[in-house]
Scaffold this active site. Structure first.
Site, PDB file in Angstrom:
ATOM      1  N   ASP A  36      -9.334   1.411  -7.155  1.00 30.79           N
ATOM      2  CA  ASP A  36      -7.869   1.369  -7.043  1.00 30.79           C
ATOM      3  C   ASP A  36      -7.245   2.021  -8.272  1.00 30.79           C
ATOM      4  OD1 ASP A  36      -5.092   0.463  -6.727  1.00 30.79           O
ATOM      5  OD2 ASP A  36      -5.927  -0.843  -5.182  1.00 30.79           O
ATOM      6  N   SER A  86      -0.624   0.642  -2.913  1.00 30.25           N
ATOM      7  CA  SER A  86      -1.981   0.401  -2.411  1.00 30.25           C
ATOM      8  C   SER A  86      -1.998  -0.070  -0.964  1.00 30.25           C
ATOM      9  CB  SER A  86      -2.688  -0.632  -3.284  1.00 30.25           C
ATOM     10  OG  SER A  86      -2.889  -0.125  -4.571  1.00 30.25           O
ATOM     11  N   ASP A 138      -5.351  -9.246  -1.035  1.00 30.31           N
ATOM     12  CA  ASP A 138      -4.555  -8.202  -1.685  1.00 30.31           C
ATOM     13  C   ASP A 138      -4.485  -6.967  -0.774  1.00 30.31           C
ATOM     14  OD1 ASP A 138      -2.978  -7.594  -3.872  1.00 30.31           O
ATOM     15  OD2 ASP A 138      -4.590  -6.664  -5.006  1.00 30.31           O
ATOM     16  N   THR A 140      -5.326  -3.789  -0.575  1.00 33.69           N
ATOM     17  CA  THR A 140      -6.427  -2.911  -0.156  1.00 33.69           C
ATOM     18  C   THR A 140      -7.347  -3.573   0.859  1.00 33.69           C
ATOM     19  OG1 THR A 140      -6.265  -1.780  -2.282  1.00 33.69           O
ATOM     20  CG2 THR A 140      -8.250  -1.366  -0.991  1.00 33.69           C
ATOM     21  N   ARG A 151       2.916  -6.641   2.229  1.00 31.08           N
ATOM     22  CA  ARG A 151       1.707  -7.022   1.510  1.00 31.08           C
ATOM     23  C   ARG A 151       1.836  -8.379   0.843  1.00 31.08           C
ATOM     24  NH1 ARG A 151       0.925  -2.900  -3.356  1.00 31.08           N
ATOM     25  NH2 ARG A 151      -0.440  -4.566  -4.059  1.00 31.08           N
ATOM     26  N   GLU A 326     -14.194  -2.694  -3.147  1.00 32.26           N
ATOM     27  CA  GLU A 326     -13.094  -2.224  -4.005  1.00 32.26           C
ATOM     28  C   GLU A 326     -13.220  -2.735  -5.438  1.00 32.26           C
ATOM     29  OE1 GLU A 326      -8.215  -2.339  -4.445  1.00 32.26           O
ATOM     30  OE2 GLU A 326      -9.292  -4.096  -3.724  1.00 32.26           O
ATOM     31  N   ASP A 331      -6.575  -0.327 -11.362  1.00 29.74           N
ATOM     32  CA  ASP A 331      -5.129  -0.264 -11.150  1.00 29.74           C
ATOM     33  C   ASP A 331      -4.382  -1.380 -11.873  1.00 29.74           C
ATOM     34  OD1 ASP A 331      -2.658   0.300  -9.080  1.00 29.74           O
ATOM     35  OD2 ASP A 331      -3.061  -1.844  -9.207  1.00 29.74           O
ATOM     36  N   LYS A 332      -4.817  -2.604 -11.688  1.00 33.23           N
ATOM     37  CA  LYS A 332      -4.035  -3.734 -12.231  1.00 33.23           C
ATOM     38  C   LYS A 332      -3.964  -3.676 -13.753  1.00 33.23           C
ATOM     39  CE  LYS A 332      -5.205  -6.530  -8.229  1.00 33.23           C
ATOM     40  NZ  LYS A 332      -3.998  -6.152  -7.462  1.00 33.23           N
ATOM     41  N   HIS A 335      -1.477  -0.990 -14.707  1.00 31.52           N
ATOM     42  CA  HIS A 335      -0.097  -1.500 -14.633  1.00 31.52           C
ATOM     43  C   HIS A 335       0.250  -2.257 -15.913  1.00 31.52           C
ATOM     44  CE1 HIS A 335       1.214  -0.417 -10.662  1.00 31.52           C
ATOM     45  NE2 HIS A 335       0.182  -0.992 -10.070  1.00 31.52           N
ATOM     46  N   ASP A 373      -7.152   5.313  -4.211  1.00 31.59           N
ATOM     47  CA  ASP A 373      -6.042   5.238  -3.263  1.00 31.59           C
ATOM     48  C   ASP A 373      -4.819   6.023  -3.740  1.00 31.59           C
ATOM     49  OD1 ASP A 373      -5.832   3.403  -5.288  1.00 31.59           O
ATOM     50  OD2 ASP A 373      -5.203   1.731  -4.017  1.00 31.59           O
ATOM     51  N   HIS A 374      -4.626   6.058  -5.063  1.00 32.01           N
ATOM     52  CA  HIS A 374      -3.482   6.780  -5.628  1.00 32.01           C
ATOM     53  C   HIS A 374      -3.769   6.995  -7.098  1.00 32.01           C
ATOM     54  CE1 HIS A 374      -2.491   2.971  -7.444  1.00 32.01           C
ATOM     55  NE2 HIS A 374      -2.575   2.398  -6.249  1.00 32.01           N
ATOM     56  N   HIS A 425       2.725   3.740 -10.272  1.00 31.61           N
ATOM     57  CA  HIS A 425       1.699   4.674  -9.780  1.00 31.61           C
ATOM     58  C   HIS A 425       2.225   6.096  -9.954  1.00 31.61           C
ATOM     59  CE1 HIS A 425       0.416   1.366  -6.716  1.00 31.61           C
ATOM     60  NE2 HIS A 425       0.080   1.061  -7.960  1.00 31.61           N
TER      61      HIS A 425
END
Lengths: 463, 463
Positions: A36, A86, A138, A140, A151, A326, A331-332, A335, A373-374, A425
């Protein structure tokens, strides 16, 4: 004549072996591994830190490398939106459909449920599994086996007027069972035909349902899931058990962190610099080491979960499986502006890839794809500015972290997409890697993200 | 018997054709196309703008796609540095050696001259050419045919105490001819065996030499170069002429610009927001269109120069050629926070790729590689924040540009690596594309940037 007879026998033997192989070969499986937020910056940061800038990651050795273009559309107008979340990207990977941000396997505007690869694979007799370091509810993992308009509808307690961090984040009123919907994500996962769900998110399964009487946990037990809450319980599992493993209340702890819990920090400006950008002095945060996160020992690693999932899904299974793995917190942590955290989680992803490749050695009809994913906020910036000759303070906007690398350098990473508590993102195309099956099946080196679904579905003959 | 005779004749004819082909096939050439600062964000921005987010750029259709890891070392310690400049990266591509920032085909620390692919190719009888939209003395082209300790030593007038924008940027004292050196970049290019030099940078060729008597322009004429200053003069050239084309005093004008000359701008903060980040209001700059830059009509396009270069280098040439083509201002416009400018220059690069592929159709032993030297500051960020539900101003640090796309979206691009007048480079691995020759010659999908040199040198059998 003796030679001739030997030749004929060899031929018969050869065709017998070939037929046996054909049988073994017909067990096709797909392992989709998602990092992610794992973009080329994250990969280069991990390379520089883990193996040195001249080193080679396992990803770099994979036979296939390409990119996927990420698409998102606006919920109302249907016009293109250039940065994804996501939920809509996982929906693209899981269903082949482009949708709007926040949606879980549902269509933008019309809110139609979109069939997922897990559902299609189940119908065709494949076993299926979802493994993640985040809550299993979550965005994903959820997009592979649930359908909701937001989500945030992870449990029956969070379907109407969802509040997160004190802010109302919308509703899933149409998804309420009372309104003929499928209920929350945890309820849908509990009622699903997925054979294996491993991750965090226990809190979403213990929350009472709409009527206040039951929980997704109970639903899962009724649906035949063996529920485990700690890793040592896997010893008691039968290889044919349907398993719901919930190893944390929310997300699983990460492997690495900055020393003293440090994240990226804003450069410190002197009084004069506050008055004018080019006056006074600006001091960058001091460099730091990445250290082990002690909490990480309490829960299974992504490698352990991946190994167990593959073992469980492949046990006496001649019909093949679909497994999504995953590494969620690349990602987290990004962030939260925590480069050490992201590096550790990319390391975890690589371990999972290694487990998958090991399995594919013995099971050559296993398609392995590794993608993101991004893209994300972290950027490698010069530790010493390109403009350092100029006698004015030259520094990065946003926040910066400076990390000591084992090879004796300082890796400077900036996060400068948002003034908010969390970074945004970003919108570049994402990398995609594959094993030899991706090459022999002619996966194109450029594709739309949604085409990854079509490629996997075609390989498993789901259409 | 008639059939038999016909068969023999066919065989003879076939082997004759095959021998002729073998002769034609032995003419190996390499076209290396460099997009300065062209990373995955720049490519995605260009894709979204030029052909729409679901569209496909010519780059996306190339048979080979991989990445190259960029390496830089510190001048003194030799330790890794994680963000490069265009001088050391061009040196890696041109010589296969990793050096320190600012160096032109010279080694870090010891300042040794490193043989370039242009020099090696010349020695083996290949024709060579350098084409760029920047000054021909700029870091990228210079590194293919000159050797100096600093990229700023572009003319004999800028060898000692080089001042740029009022700031002293070092010296090339050891490179002075008086000190036994090779002189400035323009002098070295003028004296080189390169067959064709096209770009800008006239001012560096008209400056008087150290002794104040002559110029690089005169040196070039003495060395057999036909010098042209405008595009219409190409009609008078003989295909065998050595050509020095100088079409601007400095860099060539770019194709696109923001309307009213706009670049990315800082979000506007209300008084209250100046007091506290989460109070008051912040207004993003209004969206804009990209428009044609009128100056662009005055000088040749990269496509025209590339076409002319290939024609000139391949004319009655059975020995092959090495040609480097650079779209330089993808980078320069990104330093200046001008996304429209970068998009237009990426468009120019694509046109050059198209010309090269066209040539390779008829000349199948032409290796075409398209790559970038380093990644850059521009990032696609959400036009509507992922955190827009929160009732506080959420905005990007640094500067932001919002561009209308033809498909009806708004493409938001932030630049947030530096508070200075110019943005920094960034440090991710760079994309590399190739034609079918790259595939058949088994270019690996992951390589060090310096290995691109080795691959080209091996293809041309220069070792």
């Amino acid at each position: 004549m003796a030679i001739h007879r030997h030749f004929v026998l060899t031929l018969i033997l050869a065709s017998f072996i070939s037929a046996t192989n054909a049988l073994a070969d017909s067990t096709k499986s797909v392992i989709l591994i998602i990092g992610d937020g794992m973009d080329d910056h994250q990969i280069t940061i991990a390379r520089n830190y883990l193996v040195g800038s001249r080193g080679t990651l396992l990803l770099d050795k994979m036979p296939f490398r390409g990119v996927a273009q990420v698409l998102t559309i606006d919920e109302v107008s249907g016009l293109p939106v250039y940065v994804a979340d996501s939920a809509n990207t996982a929906t693209a990977l899981a269903t082949g459909q482009v949708t709007s941000r926040g949606r879980i396997a549902t269509s933008a505007g019309k809110d139609l449920d979109l069939p997922t690869i897990v559902e299609l694979a189940n119908r065709k007799g494949y076993r299926t599994g979802l493994v993640t370091t985040s809550s299993i509810t979550d965005a994903t993992p959820a997009s592979f086996a649930a359908h909701v308009s937001s989500r945030y509808c992870e449990s029956p307690a969070a379907m109407v007027d969802i509040v997160k961090y004190g802010i109302e984040l919308g509703s899933c009123i149409d998804d309420l069972k009372a309104n003929g919907g499928l209920g929350s994500i945890s309820e849908q996962l509990a009622k699903s035909n997925v054979h294996l769900l491993l991750g965090g998110g226990r809190q979403y399964f213990t929350a009472n349902n709409e009527a206040g009487q039951s929980s997704a946990m109970k639903l899962a037990a009724e649906n035949g899931f063996t529920i485990i809450n700690s890793w040592k319980e896997i010893d008691h599992l039968h290889p044919n058990d349907k398993v719901l493993g919930l190893f944390a209340e929310e997300h699983l702890p990460v492997k690495l962190k900055g020393e003293a819990g440090r994240s990226a920090e804003a450069p410190k400006k002197s009084m004069l610099n506050h008055i004018n950008n080019y006056f006074g002095e600006v001091t960058l945060p001091s460099p730091m080491n990445c250290i082990a996160n002690s909490n990480f020992m309490d829960t299974p690693t992504l490698k352990e979960m991946s190994k167990m999932a593959i073992k469980q899904l492949s046990y006496e299974n001649r019909d093949g499986f679909f497994l999504m793995i995953e590494s969620a917190s690349i990602d987290k942590q990004s962030h939260e502006r925590k480069p050490c955290g992201s590096v550790g989680e990319l390391d975890q992803l690589i371990d999972a890839v290694s487990v998958a490749l090991e399995y594919a050695k013995e099971n050559p009809d296993t398609l392995i794809l590794v993608t993101s994913d991004h893209t994300h906020a972290a950027q490698i910036v010069p530790d010493k500015s390109l403009f350092s000759e100029y006698p004015v303070p030259v520094y990065t906007p946003g926040k910066i972290a400076r990390i000591f690398t084992k090879e004796g350098g300082i890796l400077a990473i900036n996060y400068a997409t948002s003034n908010f508590e969390a970074e945004e993102h970003t919108g570049a195309n994402v990398p995609i890697f594959g094993n030899n099956v991706a090459v022999s099946e002619k996966l194109p080196t450029y594709m739309l993200q949604a085409d990854v679904f079509s490629f996997m579905a075609r390989y498993l003959e789901l259409n």
